[in-house]
Design a protein around this motif. Structure first.
Motif, PDB file in Angstrom:
ATOM      1  N   ALA A  31       0.834  -1.201   0.000  1.00 21.85           N
ATOM      2  CA  ALA A  31       0.000   0.000   0.000  1.00 21.85           C
ATOM      3  C   ALA A  31       0.871   1.256   0.000  1.00 21.85           C
ATOM      4  O   ALA A  31       0.606   2.220  -0.716  1.00 21.85           O
ATOM      5  CB  ALA A  31      -0.934  -0.002   1.204  1.00 21.85           C
ATOM      6  N   TRP A  32       1.915   1.254   0.811  1.00 18.02           N
ATOM      7  CA  TRP A  32       2.847   2.396   0.861  1.00 18.02           C
ATOM      8  C   TRP A  32       3.452   2.652  -0.507  1.00 18.02           C
ATOM      9  O   TRP A  32       3.476   3.781  -1.012  1.00 18.02           O
ATOM     10  CB  TRP A  32       3.937   2.123   1.895  1.00 18.02           C
ATOM     11  CG  TRP A  32       5.107   3.069   1.837  1.00 18.02           C
ATOM     12  CD1 TRP A  32       6.095   3.101   0.880  1.00 18.02           C
ATOM     13  CD2 TRP A  32       5.404   4.138   2.740  1.00 18.02           C
ATOM     14  NE1 TRP A  32       6.986   4.099   1.150  1.00 18.02           N
ATOM     15  CE2 TRP A  32       6.596   4.751   2.285  1.00 18.02           C
ATOM     16  CE3 TRP A  32       4.801   4.605   3.900  1.00 18.02           C
ATOM     17  CZ2 TRP A  32       7.182   5.822   2.949  1.00 18.02           C
ATOM     18  CZ3 TRP A  32       5.386   5.678   4.564  1.00 18.02           C
ATOM     19  CH2 TRP A  32       6.553   6.277   4.088  1.00 18.02           C
ATOM     20  N   SER A  74       2.413   1.967  -3.365  1.00 19.26           N
ATOM     21  CA  SER A  74       1.459   2.445  -4.367  1.00 19.26           C
ATOM     22  C   SER A  74       1.034   3.883  -4.118  1.00 19.26           C
ATOM     23  O   SER A  74       0.603   4.583  -5.041  1.00 19.26           O
ATOM     24  CB  SER A  74       0.219   1.537  -4.383  1.00 19.26           C
ATOM     25  OG  SER A  74      -0.504   1.643  -3.166  1.00 19.26           O
ATOM     26  N   MET A  75       1.159   4.345  -2.864  1.00 19.78           N
ATOM     27  CA  MET A  75       0.689   5.693  -2.530  1.00 19.78           C
ATOM     28  C   MET A  75       1.767   6.771  -2.569  1.00 19.78           C
ATOM     29  O   MET A  75       1.473   7.935  -2.821  1.00 19.78           O
ATOM     30  CB  MET A  75       0.046   5.686  -1.136  1.00 19.78           C
ATOM     31  CG  MET A  75      -1.274   4.958  -1.080  1.00 19.78           C
ATOM     32  SD  MET A  75      -2.063   5.155   0.528  1.00 19.78           S
ATOM     33  CE  MET A  75      -0.898   4.293   1.586  1.00 19.78           C
ATOM     34  N   LEU A  99       1.917   9.016  -5.536  1.00 19.11           N
ATOM     35  CA  LEU A  99       0.787   9.949  -5.561  1.00 19.11           C
ATOM     36  C   LEU A  99       1.066  11.160  -4.689  1.00 19.11           C
ATOM     37  O   LEU A  99       0.792  12.301  -5.074  1.00 19.11           O
ATOM     38  CB  LEU A  99      -0.484   9.243  -5.082  1.00 19.11           C
ATOM     39  CG  LEU A  99      -0.995   8.090  -5.951  1.00 19.11           C
ATOM     40  CD1 LEU A  99      -2.178   7.409  -5.279  1.00 19.11           C
ATOM     41  CD2 LEU A  99      -1.385   8.602  -7.325  1.00 19.11           C
ATOM     42  N   GLY A 108      -4.731   0.911  -0.505  1.00 21.38           N
ATOM     43  CA  GLY A 108      -4.032   2.190  -0.555  1.00 21.38           C
ATOM     44  C   GLY A 108      -4.743   3.205  -1.421  1.00 21.38           C
ATOM     45  O   GLY A 108      -4.901   4.376  -1.045  1.00 21.38           O
ATOM     46  N   GLY A 109      -5.190   2.780  -2.590  1.00 24.47           N
ATOM     47  CA  GLY A 109      -5.897   3.684  -3.488  1.00 24.47           C
ATOM     48  C   GLY A 109      -7.204   4.178  -2.907  1.00 24.47           C
ATOM     49  O   GLY A 109      -7.574   5.347  -3.057  1.00 24.47           O
ATOM     50  N   TRP A 154      -6.433   6.701  -0.215  1.00 24.98           N
ATOM     51  CA  TRP A 154      -5.957   7.949  -0.815  1.00 24.98           C
ATOM     52  C   TRP A 154      -7.129   8.743  -1.387  1.00 24.98           C
ATOM     53  O   TRP A 154      -7.238   9.957  -1.185  1.00 24.98           O
ATOM     54  CB  TRP A 154      -4.938   7.654  -1.897  1.00 24.98           C
ATOM     55  CG  TRP A 154      -4.406   8.888  -2.558  1.00 24.98           C
ATOM     56  CD1 TRP A 154      -4.862   9.484  -3.701  1.00 24.98           C
ATOM     57  CD2 TRP A 154      -3.332   9.710  -2.089  1.00 24.98           C
ATOM     58  NE1 TRP A 154      -4.133  10.612  -3.979  1.00 24.98           N
ATOM     59  CE2 TRP A 154      -3.195  10.778  -3.006  1.00 24.98           C
ATOM     60  CE3 TRP A 154      -2.478   9.639  -0.994  1.00 24.98           C
ATOM     61  CZ2 TRP A 154      -2.227  11.760  -2.852  1.00 24.98           C
ATOM     62  CZ3 TRP A 154      -1.513  10.625  -0.845  1.00 24.98           C
ATOM     63  CH2 TRP A 154      -1.399  11.668  -1.762  1.00 24.98           C
ATOM     64  N   ALA A 183      -4.201   8.183   4.700  1.00 24.92           N
ATOM     65  CA  ALA A 183      -3.688   7.225   3.730  1.00 24.92           C
ATOM     66  C   ALA A 183      -2.424   6.521   4.201  1.00 24.92           C
ATOM     67  O   ALA A 183      -2.027   5.527   3.617  1.00 24.92           O
ATOM     68  CB  ALA A 183      -3.415   7.936   2.397  1.00 24.92           C
ATOM     69  N   TYR A 184      -1.810   7.053   5.238  1.00 24.76           N
ATOM     70  CA  TYR A 184      -0.557   6.466   5.683  1.00 24.76           C
ATOM     71  C   TYR A 184      -0.684   5.779   7.031  1.00 24.76           C
ATOM     72  O   TYR A 184       0.155   5.018   7.439  1.00 24.76           O
ATOM     73  CB  TYR A 184       0.533   7.546   5.753  1.00 24.76           C
ATOM     74  CG  TYR A 184       1.052   7.887   4.371  1.00 24.76           C
ATOM     75  CD1 TYR A 184       2.164   7.254   3.847  1.00 24.76           C
ATOM     76  CD2 TYR A 184       0.390   8.829   3.575  1.00 24.76           C
ATOM     77  CE1 TYR A 184       2.624   7.544   2.584  1.00 24.76           C
ATOM     78  CE2 TYR A 184       0.837   9.114   2.298  1.00 24.76           C
ATOM     79  CZ  TYR A 184       1.963   8.459   1.805  1.00 24.76           C
ATOM     80  OH  TYR A 184       2.395   8.748   0.548  1.00 24.76           O
TER      81      TYR A 184
END
Length: 201
Positions: free
Chosen positions: A40-41, A43-44, A47, A180-181, A184, A200-201
């Motif tokens: 997840a990290w 992928s974010m 962004l 993650g998406g 976000w 998101a984190y």
């Protein structure tokens, strides 16, 4: 009596036996949690760098390349030394606490006054410096979680246990970007809430 199973060496000839006769489920939960978090990290972060800090693709590429070098160095030269000097539990707890600090510190970069007006060089240096700790800490957490899996089963069942862990990990690699998406996208809808970037984190 000859047919009785030795409690110190249980017969593990299938996956069901792994769950019934060993504490592997606890190790799998640890490993699975780390897998979701890391994917997840990964992928974010692009962004955050592109949309909030307004870094271009070259700057993000420098960030990724630098952290790739950090990951390589830590994995091959630093981590083996640490694992010889400290037990897995101590490393897991220590790096886990460190990882929580990184999860708070990285999105906090966006709260620095005038951060979007910074020159690209110091911005890349700052993000790369903090991001490098994530790669170092997460590498140790992941390896420690695999050690927990190996230690939760008898030596002759390690192959089956690792196969199960890899199968679970493969599934979670697809779930990580989805989670993650979603987080976000939800954080963006919170508009001016100062804590939105931390969601998101």
């Amino acid at each position: 009596e000859d047919n009785e199973e030795d409690p110190w060496k249980p017969k593990i000839n299938n996956v069901t036996a792994l769950f019934k006769k060993t504490p592997i489920v606890h190790a799998l939960v640890i490993n699975a949690t780390i897998m979701v978090m890391l994917v997840a990290w990964n992928s974010m972060v692009p962004l955050l760098l592109a949309q909030i800090l307004e870094m271009d693709s070259f700057a993000i590429g420098v960030y990724m390349a630098y952290n790739g070098v950090v990951l390589f160095v830590f994995t091959w030269w630093i981590q083996p030394v640490l694992m010889k000097k400290f037990n897995f539990r101590s490393l897991y707890i220590g790096f886990g606490i460190g990882m929580l600090c990184v999860l708070l510190a990285f999105p906090s970069i966006t709260k620095i006054p005038g951060i979007n007006d910074w020159d690209i060089v110091p911005l890349v240096v700052l993000t790369s410096f903090i991001g490098a700790f994530k790669y170092a800490f997460s590498t140790n957490l992941f390896v420690s979680s695999l050690c927990f899996i190996n230690n939760s089963v008898p030596p002759y069942a390690m192959g089956r246990a690792n196969g199960l862990a890899q199968a679970v990990g493969s599934g979670l690699r697809g779930l990580g970007p989805l989670v993650g998406g979603a987080l976000w996208s939800w954080s963006i809808t919170l508009d001016d809430q100062w804590w939105a970037v931390y969601i998101a984190y």
